[in-house]
Design a protein around this motif. Structure first.
Motif, mmCIF file in Angstrom:
data_model
loop_
_atom_site.group_PDB
_atom_site.id
_atom_site.type_symbol
_atom_site.label_atom_id
_atom_site.label_comp_id
_atom_site.label_asym_id
_atom_site.label_seq_id
_atom_site.Cartn_x
_atom_site.Cartn_y
_atom_site.Cartn_z
ATOM 1 N N LEU A 75 0.994 -1.287 0.144
ATOM 2 C CA LEU A 75 -0.029 -0.044 0.021
ATOM 3 C C LEU A 75 0.674 1.194 0.108
ATOM 4 C CD1 LEU A 75 -2.696 -0.773 2.789
ATOM 5 C CD2 LEU A 75 -3.062 -0.724 0.406
ATOM 6 N N ARG A 76 0.398 2.327 -0.438
ATOM 7 C CA ARG A 76 0.852 3.686 -0.266
ATOM 8 C C ARG A 76 -0.224 4.609 -0.249
ATOM 9 N NH1 ARG A 76 3.843 4.338 -6.193
ATOM 10 N NH2 ARG A 76 2.001 4.314 -7.272
ATOM 11 N N GLY A 77 0.142 5.842 0.192
ATOM 12 C CA GLY A 77 -1.010 6.615 0.629
ATOM 13 C C GLY A 77 -0.518 7.956 1.088
ATOM 14 N N SER A 78 -1.242 9.015 1.038
ATOM 15 C CA SER A 78 -0.950 10.061 1.578
ATOM 16 C C SER A 78 -2.293 10.534 2.686
ATOM 17 C CB SER A 78 -0.888 11.409 0.764
ATOM 18 O OG SER A 78 -1.798 11.340 -0.224
ATOM 19 N N ASP A 79 -2.083 11.505 3.491
ATOM 20 C CA ASP A 79 -3.204 12.090 4.445
ATOM 21 C C ASP A 79 -2.823 13.596 4.354
ATOM 22 O OD1 ASP A 79 -4.246 9.530 5.630
ATOM 23 O OD2 ASP A 79 -2.109 9.499 6.342
ATOM 24 N N ALA A 80 -3.625 14.267 3.686
ATOM 25 C CA ALA A 80 -3.683 15.798 3.485
ATOM 26 C C ALA A 80 -4.524 16.257 4.375
ATOM 27 C CB ALA A 80 -4.069 16.244 2.022
ATOM 28 N N PHE A 81 -3.674 17.175 5.491
ATOM 29 C CA PHE A 81 -4.651 17.619 6.486
ATOM 30 C C PHE A 81 -5.028 19.004 6.353
ATOM 31 C CE2 PHE A 81 -2.128 14.414 8.605
ATOM 32 C CZ PHE A 81 -3.096 13.864 9.264
ATOM 33 N N LEU A 92 -5.470 6.187 -1.073
ATOM 34 C CA LEU A 92 -4.724 4.686 -0.801
ATOM 35 C C LEU A 92 -4.760 4.132 -2.425
ATOM 36 C CD1 LEU A 92 -6.413 3.274 2.221
ATOM 37 C CD2 LEU A 92 -3.971 4.428 1.966
ATOM 38 N N GLU A 93 -3.482 3.601 -2.531
ATOM 39 C CA GLU A 93 -3.421 2.725 -3.682
ATOM 40 C C GLU A 93 -2.597 1.345 -3.151
ATOM 41 O OE1 GLU A 93 -2.143 5.419 -7.435
ATOM 42 O OE2 GLU A 93 -0.410 5.378 -5.876
ATOM 43 N N GLY A 94 -2.996 0.310 -3.920
ATOM 44 C CA GLY A 94 -2.642 -0.976 -3.617
ATOM 45 C C GLY A 94 -2.004 -1.506 -4.705
ATOM 46 N N SER A 95 -1.160 -2.543 -4.342
ATOM 47 C CA SER A 95 -0.247 -3.268 -5.425
ATOM 48 C C SER A 95 -0.010 -4.705 -4.920
ATOM 49 C CB SER A 95 1.001 -2.644 -5.804
ATOM 50 O OG SER A 95 1.798 -3.367 -6.635
ATOM 51 N N SER A 96 -0.285 -5.613 -5.692
ATOM 52 C CA SER A 96 0.113 -7.218 -5.498
ATOM 53 C C SER A 96 1.302 -7.461 -5.942
ATOM 54 C CB SER A 96 -0.893 -8.170 -5.694
ATOM 55 O OG SER A 96 -1.085 -7.885 -7.446
ATOM 56 N N ASP A 97 1.900 -6.816 -6.688
ATOM 57 C CA ASP A 97 3.324 -7.087 -7.357
ATOM 58 C C ASP A 97 4.546 -5.906 -7.174
ATOM 59 O OD1 ASP A 97 2.790 -5.068 -9.241
ATOM 60 O OD2 ASP A 97 2.534 -6.292 -10.880
ATOM 61 N N GLY A 98 3.950 -4.966 -6.396
ATOM 62 C CA GLY A 98 4.737 -3.666 -5.989
ATOM 63 C C GLY A 98 5.143 -2.631 -7.271
#
Length: 118
Positions: A75-81, A92-98
Protein backbone atom coordinates in the motif's frame (compact mmCIF):
# COMPACT_ATOMS: atom_id res chain seq x y z
CA UNK A 1 -5.69 10.30 18.75
CA UNK A 2 -3.84 10.59 22.02
CA UNK A 3 -0.29 10.26 23.22
CA UNK A 4 0.44 7.12 25.26
CA UNK A 5 3.33 5.41 27.07
CA UNK A 6 5.03 8.55 28.33
CA UNK A 7 4.30 10.52 25.17
CA UNK A 8 6.53 8.43 22.94
CA UNK A 9 3.67 6.85 20.94
CA UNK A 10 0.33 7.92 19.53
CA UNK A 11 -2.80 5.81 19.61
CA UNK A 12 -5.73 6.59 17.35
CA UNK A 13 -9.11 5.08 16.62
CA UNK A 14 -11.37 5.91 13.70
CA UNK A 15 -14.57 4.65 12.14
CA UNK A 16 -16.86 5.59 9.31
CA UNK A 17 -20.33 7.07 9.87
CA UNK A 18 -21.98 3.65 9.45
CA UNK A 19 -19.61 2.02 11.95
CA UNK A 20 -18.54 -0.54 9.33
CA UNK A 21 -14.88 0.47 8.96
CA UNK A 22 -13.07 0.65 12.28
CA UNK A 23 -9.33 1.21 12.62
CA UNK A 24 -6.81 1.28 15.44
CA UNK A 25 -3.51 3.06 14.70
CA UNK A 26 -0.32 3.06 16.73
CA UNK A 27 2.67 5.07 15.64
CA UNK A 28 5.89 6.73 16.74
CA UNK A 29 8.76 8.77 15.37
CA UNK A 30 12.03 6.97 14.60
CA UNK A 31 14.71 9.66 15.14
CA UNK A 32 17.53 7.47 13.77
CA UNK A 33 15.85 7.23 10.35
CA UNK A 34 13.84 10.49 10.59
CA UNK A 35 10.63 8.66 9.70
CA UNK A 36 7.37 7.77 11.34
CA UNK A 37 6.66 4.09 11.86
CA UNK A 38 3.40 2.44 12.70
CA UNK A 39 0.88 -0.32 12.67
CA UNK A 40 -2.78 -0.19 11.73
CA UNK A 41 -5.34 -2.85 12.57
CA UNK A 42 -8.91 -3.02 11.29
CA UNK A 43 -12.14 -4.80 12.11
CA UNK A 44 -11.67 -7.28 9.22
CA UNK A 45 -8.44 -8.66 10.71
CA UNK A 46 -6.20 -6.81 8.28
CA UNK A 47 -2.97 -5.34 9.61
CA UNK A 48 -0.62 -2.84 8.01
CA UNK A 49 2.98 -2.04 8.92
CA UNK A 50 4.04 1.28 7.46
CA UNK A 51 6.74 3.97 7.30
CA UNK A 52 6.07 7.61 6.49
CA UNK A 53 7.37 11.15 6.22
CA UNK A 54 5.79 14.59 6.62
CA UNK A 55 5.97 17.36 4.04
CA UNK A 56 4.08 20.50 5.09
CA UNK A 57 0.61 19.35 6.14
CA UNK A 58 0.76 16.10 4.15
CA UNK A 59 1.82 12.72 5.51
CA UNK A 60 3.08 10.28 2.83
CA UNK A 61 3.62 6.62 3.62
CA UNK A 62 4.24 3.15 2.23
CA UNK A 63 3.35 -0.12 3.85
CA UNK A 64 2.79 -3.85 3.70
CA UNK A 65 -0.63 -5.25 4.49
CA UNK A 66 -1.72 -8.73 5.44
CA UNK A 67 -5.41 -9.59 5.39
CA UNK A 68 -7.17 -12.12 7.62
CA UNK A 69 -6.55 -14.94 5.10
CA UNK A 70 -2.80 -14.24 5.02
CA UNK A 71 -2.75 -12.58 1.59
CA UNK A 72 -0.08 -9.87 1.41
CA UNK A 73 -0.03 -6.71 -0.66
CA UNK A 74 1.68 -3.31 -0.76
CA UNK A 75 0.00 0.00 0.00
CA UNK A 76 0.99 3.60 -0.41
CA UNK A 77 -0.93 6.67 0.50
CA UNK A 78 -1.12 10.19 1.73
CA UNK A 79 -3.03 12.05 4.40
CA UNK A 80 -3.61 15.71 3.48
CA UNK A 81 -4.64 17.73 6.55
CA UNK A 82 -6.55 21.00 6.65
CA UNK A 83 -4.77 24.02 8.17
CA UNK A 84 -6.63 23.61 11.50
CA UNK A 85 -6.06 19.82 11.58
CA UNK A 86 -9.76 19.10 12.21
CA UNK A 87 -10.15 17.08 9.02
CA UNK A 88 -8.07 15.29 6.43
CA UNK A 89 -8.36 13.32 3.23
CA UNK A 90 -6.68 9.94 2.91
CA UNK A 91 -5.91 8.45 -0.48
CA UNK A 92 -4.63 4.89 -0.87
CA UNK A 93 -3.28 2.77 -3.70
CA UNK A 94 -2.66 -0.97 -3.60
CA UNK A 95 -0.37 -3.34 -5.46
CA UNK A 96 -0.01 -7.10 -5.42
CA UNK A 97 3.33 -7.02 -7.28
CA UNK A 98 4.85 -3.69 -6.14
CA UNK A 99 4.90 -2.45 -9.75
CA UNK A 100 1.28 -1.93 -10.81
CA UNK A 101 -0.66 0.42 -8.52
CA UNK A 102 -4.44 0.66 -8.38
CA UNK A 103 -6.45 3.37 -6.60
CA UNK A 104 -7.87 1.69 -3.52
CA UNK A 105 -9.81 4.28 -1.55
CA UNK A 106 -10.27 7.97 -0.88
CA UNK A 107 -11.81 8.91 2.45
CA UNK A 108 -12.43 12.21 4.22
CA UNK A 109 -12.17 12.18 8.01
CA UNK A 110 -13.58 14.86 10.31
CA UNK A 111 -12.87 15.25 14.01
CA UNK A 112 -15.92 14.25 16.02
CA UNK A 113 -17.61 16.87 18.15
CA UNK A 114 -18.46 15.56 21.63
CA UNK A 115 -22.16 15.24 22.40
CA UNK A 116 -23.44 17.87 24.86
CA UNK A 117 -23.45 16.72 28.45
CA UNK A 118 -26.89 16.18 29.95
Amino acid sequence: GKMILGGFYMQGFSRDNAGVLQLADYFAYDPANKKFIGNTFDVTGERITWVGTVSGSTFNWTGKAVDASGEQFSLRGSDAFTADFTSWTTTLEGSSDGKTWTPFVEVKFTKAVPAPKK
